[in-house]
Design an enzyme around this catalytic site. Structure first.
Site, PDB file in Angstrom:
ATOM      1  CG  ASN A 194     -11.892  -0.473  10.881  1.00  0.00           C
ATOM      2  OD1 ASN A 194     -12.205  -1.660  10.919  1.00  0.00           O
ATOM      3  ND2 ASN A 194     -12.705   0.448  10.383  1.00  0.00           N
ATOM      4  NE  ARG A 216      -9.068  -4.594  10.574  1.00  0.00           N
ATOM      5  CZ  ARG A 216      -8.621  -4.045  11.693  1.00  0.00           C
ATOM      6  NH1 ARG A 216      -7.340  -4.155  12.008  1.00  0.00           N
ATOM      7  NH2 ARG A 216      -9.429  -3.379  12.494  1.00  0.00           N
ATOM      8  CG  ASN A 263      -8.261  -2.127  -2.570  1.00  0.00           C
ATOM      9  OD1 ASN A 263      -8.912  -3.125  -2.816  1.00  0.00           O
ATOM     10  ND2 ASN A 263      -7.468  -1.570  -3.477  1.00  0.00           N
ATOM     11  CE1 TYR A 316       0.935  -9.757  10.650  1.00  0.00           C
ATOM     12  CE2 TYR A 316      -1.033 -11.120  10.570  1.00  0.00           C
ATOM     13  CZ  TYR A 316      -0.094 -10.416  11.297  1.00  0.00           C
ATOM     14  OH  TYR A 316      -0.180 -10.381  12.660  1.00  0.00           O
ATOM     15  CB  SER A 356       1.587  -1.899   1.045  1.00  0.00           C
ATOM     16  OG  SER A 356       0.579  -1.049   0.539  1.00  0.00           O
ATOM     17  CG  HIS A 359       0.849   2.033  -2.993  1.00  0.00           C
ATOM     18  ND1 HIS A 359       0.694   0.832  -2.352  1.00  0.00           N
ATOM     19  CD2 HIS A 359      -0.407   2.498  -3.226  1.00  0.00           C
ATOM     20  CE1 HIS A 359      -0.590   0.573  -2.199  1.00  0.00           C
ATOM     21  NE2 HIS A 359      -1.285   1.555  -2.728  1.00  0.00           N
TER      22      HIS A 359
END
Length: 563
Positions: free
Chosen positions: A425, A428, A431, A443, A466, A470
């Site tokens: 959670n 999600r 950001n 996805y 991701s 980063h």
């Protein structure tokens, strides 16, 4: 109600007192004399004790029922409130879907390709729905209790400023107001502006005209549609890789831009690449759907003004139209920009007072596990402050300022991530802008390509993308490769995503999540700060490729001592 209960108890007591206690004590047995009267008096006292006990039992039972009713009332009200909120959210989304705005892209291939693609494809009209809504902190700051927390952070900033001024006055005998760290971090700013202008003009000059030319090839009756699609797609990918990917990075590396200036260029590079991909991904399927059935004279091609608006809009999901606010509140814009400036100075004082004094000379010391552990725990406070400041400055103030200037209605750039009881959670809600892009274009497209068969692999692929992006940003901006964040993403991030999943609902899981966040940001601040100073104290004249991959903080102490 209590009087009625008491009357009922008295009536029941009288009935019990008039009833014989047993068949042997009844007058029908012929026992009417002194012995009978004695037994009657004993029976009366016994009945009185039973009645008293029943009254006390009824009162205690009544109190228990009242407590149960109160608990049930609270549960019902909480459940009712949750159901109403869910219903209103779904109603808002449905009403947004009924608006005459263009629907999200749906992929409708030619008939001969439908059986090969299968039933799972991006369904028409099930993309992200944009609705007019305020940011969560704007609503929470209307509550005095929440606004007090904001005031506490301002008070802490004032204390940082006072402590810096007092220490400088005691050391130098005067007030030192030169922000040397700020000036260094934003150095070579004109080059940053020129690089951004180049990137923005290239995004204007390449993706939109390329898409429009490709649309014209699909409108004709030529049988080379696939060839044209392959050629134009290859040109777009080459532009993404070289025009937006390689050239800005080359400018940053060759000119050795300082960290803050580098972050501006690289973050804008990633943002424009994601926007260009979203524009092509949302509009190409519409043209293919039109080419399959030719239900209208021509395909729907966005106007240049819509494309330019999307490039500035605080979202990474393209739509022809967005919900718009009626007016621009320039006072609100000025407040948000001043808050961004305040957060920059806040971050400056955090590094000056908490990070630089601690890590400036730590790379010259021998490795000590105790010093490392203490460094991590000491870095938790500046790490958490940087987390809060980055969230508040960018996701709330900066995006809301641009949303207000563009009258962009949907301000849900984040959700209540601080209430998360699971890392799933948290990912999600932290950001929402980036999460939506990863969900719809990484996805969901991965599931579409894999025929909805590898959900776990799709989640792993999202984490990998991701983590790589980063780590790329940090490696370019800091000037060294030290995959701390990548390891935290791929190891602990993935592990916590499955361990602390959505089934964890208790407050203890929220505590565990916050503890993990605090510790993780302490590790990031500590290790990257050590590596930053090690790179300065122990530079390599002619480093090999393996030397660039090996962290300097592991060998810097030995090199200094040997010299």
């Amino acid at each position: 109600m209590e009087n009625g209960d008491d009357n009922g108890v008295r009536f029941r007591h009288r009935n019990i007192a008039q009833m014989p206690t047993s068949d042997q004590d009844s007058p029908g047995n012929g026992e009417c004399g002194p012995g009978g009267e004695h037994n009657q008096s004993i029976g009366d006292s016994h009945v009185n004790s039973i009645g008293k006990f029943e009254v006390e039992h009824m009162i205690s039972k009544k109190l228990q029922l009242q407590k149960k009713a109160e608990c049930l009332k609270k549960d019902l009200m909480r459940e009712f409130d949750n159901r109403v909120n869910d219903f209103m959210d779904s109603l808002i989304e449905e009403s947004a879907g009924l608006e005459p705005a263009p629907l999200p892209a749906g992929f409708s291939p030619p008939d001969k390709d439908k059986s090969r693609l299968g039933d799972f494809r991006p369904p028409h009209g099930q993309g992200k729905q944009f609705v007019s809504r305020r940011s969560l902190l704007d609503e929470l700051f209307e509550v005095n209790h929440i606004r007090t927390i904001y005031h506490m952070f301002i008070a802490l900033l004032i204390l940082f400023i006072l402590s810096t001024l007092v220490v400088d006055f005691l050391d130098e005998g005067r007030l030192v107001l030169d922000f040397d760290l700020m000036v260094y971090a934003f150095g070579q700013f004109p080059l940053v502006v020129y690089t951004w202008i180049f990137m923005f003009l290239s995004v204007l000059a390449v993706p939109y005209p390329l898409f429009k030319l490709w649309t014209q090839t699909q409108s004709g009756s030529s049988g080379h549609h696939r060839l044209y699609s392959f050629l134009f797609g290859s040109v777009f990918l080459l532009y993404q890789f070289f025009g937006l990917g390689f050239l800005p990075t080359y400018v940053v590396v060759v000119n050795s831009l300082p960290p803050a200036s580098c972050f501006i260029v690289i973050l804008e590079q990633v943002r424009l690449m994601m926007k260009a991909h979203s524009f092509i991904r949302e509009n190409v399927p519409r043209v293919l759907a039109w080419a399959a059935d030719k239900s209208s004279p021509g395909p729907v091609v966005p106007r240049v003004s819509q494309y330019v608006y999307f490039l500035f809009a605080p979202t990474l999901i393209y739509r022809d139209k967005y919900p718009r606010s009626p007016t621009i509140r320039w006072g609100y814009v000025a407040t948000k920009l001043l808050q961004v400036l305040g957060c920059l100075f806040y971050t400056y004082y955090v590094f000056v007072r908490l990070c630089i004094p601690q890590f400036r000379y730590i790379s010259l010391q021998f490795f000590d596990l105790r010093a490392m552990v203490l460094g991590v725990f000491t870095s938790i406070l500046p790490g958490v402050l940087v987390l809060f400041l980055g969230f508040f400055a960018f996701l709330h103030c900066w995006l809301n300022a641009f949303a207000e200037m563009l009258r962009f209605g949907d301000r849900m750039f984040y959700k209540d991530w601080w209430n998360s009881t699971s890392f799933a959670n948290y990912y999600r809600t932290w950001n929402v802008v980036v999460h939506d892009w990863l969900f719809y274009y990484v996805y969901r497209d991965f599931l579409w390509i894999s025929q909805k068969r590898f959900r776990t692999a799709g989640m792993l692929f999202v984490f990998t993308v991701s983590a790589v992006v980063h780590e790329y940003i940090l490696a370019i901006c800091f000037g060294f490769f030290y995959p701390v964040l990548f390891c935290l993403f791929m190891c602990f991030g993935m592990m916590f995503n499955f361990i602390l999943h959505d089934q964890r609902k208790g407050p203890i899981w929220n505590i565990i999540m916050w503890t993990s966040l605090f510790l993780g940001h302490g590790v990031i601040i500590c290790l990257y700060s050590q590596e930053w100073y090690a790179q300065r104290y122990c530079p390599l004249n002619e480093p090999s490729f393996l030397d660039l991959l090996q962290p300097r903080s592991w060998t810097c102490k030995r090199s200094v001592m040997s010299n």
